[in-house]
Design a protein around this motif. Sequence first.
Motif, PDB file in Angstrom:
ATOM      1  N   GLU A 116       0.840  -1.197   0.000  1.00  0.00           N
ATOM      2  CA  GLU A 116       0.000   0.000   0.000  1.00  0.00           C
ATOM      3  C   GLU A 116       0.875   1.248   0.000  1.00  0.00           C
ATOM      4  O   GLU A 116       0.599   2.227  -0.708  1.00  0.00           O
ATOM      5  CB  GLU A 116      -0.919  -0.024   1.235  1.00  0.00           C
ATOM      6  N   LEU A 117       1.952   1.215   0.778  1.00  0.00           N
ATOM      7  CA  LEU A 117       2.875   2.359   0.808  1.00  0.00           C
ATOM      8  C   LEU A 117       3.565   2.554  -0.546  1.00  0.00           C
ATOM      9  O   LEU A 117       3.773   3.687  -0.987  1.00  0.00           O
ATOM     10  CB  LEU A 117       3.926   2.154   1.896  1.00  0.00           C
ATOM     11  N   ASP A 177       2.288   1.811  -3.467  1.00  0.00           N
ATOM     12  CA  ASP A 177       1.283   2.423  -4.346  1.00  0.00           C
ATOM     13  C   ASP A 177       1.194   3.923  -4.088  1.00  0.00           C
ATOM     14  O   ASP A 177       1.145   4.725  -5.029  1.00  0.00           O
ATOM     15  CB  ASP A 177      -0.086   1.778  -4.129  1.00  0.00           C
ATOM     16  N   GLN A 178       1.163   4.283  -2.804  1.00  0.00           N
ATOM     17  CA  GLN A 178       1.099   5.710  -2.468  1.00  0.00           C
ATOM     18  C   GLN A 178       2.348   6.437  -2.964  1.00  0.00           C
ATOM     19  O   GLN A 178       2.271   7.549  -3.494  1.00  0.00           O
ATOM     20  CB  GLN A 178       0.971   5.869  -0.951  1.00  0.00           C
ATOM     21  N   GLN A 231       2.204   7.017  -6.736  1.00  0.00           N
ATOM     22  CA  GLN A 231       1.182   7.971  -7.171  1.00  0.00           C
ATOM     23  C   GLN A 231       1.476   9.395  -6.702  1.00  0.00           C
ATOM     24  O   GLN A 231       1.039  10.366  -7.330  1.00  0.00           O
ATOM     25  CB  GLN A 231      -0.189   7.538  -6.655  1.00  0.00           C
ATOM     26  N   GLU A 232       2.237   9.519  -5.618  1.00  0.00           N
ATOM     27  CA  GLU A 232       2.528  10.848  -5.053  1.00  0.00           C
ATOM     28  C   GLU A 232       3.471  11.632  -5.975  1.00  0.00           C
ATOM     29  O   GLU A 232       4.449  11.101  -6.480  1.00  0.00           O
ATOM     30  CB  GLU A 232       3.154  10.683  -3.665  1.00  0.00           C
ATOM     31  N   LYS A 285       6.740  12.076  -0.804  1.00  0.00           N
ATOM     32  CA  LYS A 285       7.304  10.768  -1.175  1.00  0.00           C
ATOM     33  C   LYS A 285       8.361  10.349  -0.145  1.00  0.00           C
ATOM     34  O   LYS A 285       8.438   9.184   0.253  1.00  0.00           O
ATOM     35  CB  LYS A 285       7.940  10.840  -2.576  1.00  0.00           C
ATOM     36  N   ILE A 297       6.672   9.068   2.942  1.00  0.00           N
ATOM     37  CA  ILE A 297       6.156   7.706   2.751  1.00  0.00           C
ATOM     38  C   ILE A 297       7.291   6.698   2.900  1.00  0.00           C
ATOM     39  O   ILE A 297       7.147   5.658   3.556  1.00  0.00           O
ATOM     40  CB  ILE A 297       5.485   7.570   1.366  1.00  0.00           C
TER      41      ILE A 297
END
Length: 634
Positions: free
Chosen positions: A245-246, A248-249, A252-253, A259, A262
């Motif tokens: 999930e991280l 993916d974030q 996309q960030e 970034k 994250i």
Amino acid sequence: MKKITLYSLLMLLALFSCKKESEKIAQPLTMGQLTLSNGQPMPGDDLDIIYDSDREVEAFYLYLVGDKNYPVDIDFSEIDGEQHASIKVPDSAVAMAFLIKVDDQFDHNDKKGYFLPLYNENSEKMKGGNSAIAFYALRQGSDYGIKMDTKAAFETIHAEVSAHPELQSDWNSSYLQMAYRNDKVEGKKLIDAYAETFKSRSDIPEKEYSALMETYSLTGDRSKFDSIKKVALEKFPKGNTANYELVDQFQQERDLNKKAEIFKTFADANPKLGSIGNYMAGALAGTYYQQKDMVNFEKYISQIDDNSRRASTMNNLAWPLAESGESLDQAEKMSKTSLDLITSLQKNQEDKPDYFSKKQYQRYLESQYRMYADTYALILFKQGKTKEAIAYQEKAIDAKASDADVNQRYIDYLMADNQYEKVKEKAEHFMKLGHATKDIKEAYKTAYLKKDPSATDVDAKIAAFDEEAYKTQVAEIKKTMLDEEAPSFSLKDMDGKEVSLEALKGKTVILDFWATWCGPCIASFPGMQEVVTKYKDDDSVALLFIDTFERGPTREKMVEDFIKSNKYTFHVVYDPIIEGSNDFEVASKYDITGIPTKVIIGPDGRMKFKSVGYSGSIERLVTEMDIMIDILKS
């Protein structure tokens, strides 16, 4: 090829006749050219191997554990024209596969492979052994000439999982996905039935949630995927689902500071970054470098805890600078660091990934060193350090001198240093191997005439070298010749017209599997354009460029724009995605696992050659296509 000798069989039997009477006497097993001292070994047993060949052999075995496999080298020694070795069966294995290469060709044992199920103390096959063999043969067997029917593989796994439900947690991801691909209706029932069991269980490990998520991703059921993911994130806040999930974030960030935050969240939860964390650290380092923020570049490059990944990141940043000639001092520092990191790994191989055998890892590191030496040499050359560049470029050339561009740079440096005698020697070597560019041939001619200005035989010499290389390539290509069924297909081209393989029967058909995102595919296209142009008026030859592994609503426009902008005259057809799957129709039929892959079909409609990858030499590519076409015409 001779058979296993009576002497060898007697020796194998003698080895096991000394066991205690209470132990079962091992019975040898012969498969093709391979003989094993025990046809029913248990995990932990010693196993003697004889391979019937007096030629050069390179081999490794894979021990299979569920849907995973782990390679181990086999060190053969020749005795009386046979290859002998001894191994110990790993304790965790349920089955084994033996991969044996003779004269650069894998022996696939009439496409059946060399597989060995393992047994327990009751002489019963280990649970999951048949499934492990079927799965490996299906997923990776084609790399070694092994054939496995998809339906047969699924039925094997289905039978074992049904008979031994305790295997389900190890096989769920692969098993359920295979079930769905095999029969969507029945597969969906199995998936839903498995999901129902979650309601009555309290001790479900994260890997089972992941398996169900992967399956719902395949079926396209987004609501169920999201529902399972939500539960997994709640139950395992620091698990793999949370890590993905991280990622993916992170992808996309767009805000760099966010970034970095994250990545910090990930790194705090994962002291050892692994492939995911190292990817993020490398991406941050690269971005900061592009922004000339050297403080943050150093901060994140130093956090990459995989030296191989760090070396790769350094080289990837140094290469474009080497090509452009910009920031050469910084490029030199990064490039030298990449070489030093690989050297340290070569000296200490304790962190070898388990997907490599020792020899495979050693060869991998050698290939990485050669690649980075090529970068470093170019930087040195552009800094005016020609002799140092020559020394490193020599290290960049592999034993077969297979990369024509690397060879070209070496010749360029020698020419710049006026080493004409060495230019003649090395260029001749490259030409004889068929790994020379036009510029290498011109350099040879220049060097030859420098030594003997009145010479009139230089063109004849080059022609003779080319002829020698051609004969060598013909012999090599003939060794790879196939005679297999070419699955039929009918695809739409860029004009919306149907193109079928059946309609091309009687012609030599070249299928080039490619995608717009594939760097090696694109690099090979100038050569393939030469082939297209050369045979455009030859009615006995047809070329189809099959766009595959490409997704998205703008796929066709993206492909058409790419072809038109590059002015290629290719006949492009689209390989459709199989409904309810991530697979592509024709690529699946032809066992295409990587691109570019070229399949050459003879006038009889059968597959005759299959070539994977791109050597980097346009001339060699065109020559190979010519040779294959000529062989099939004759």
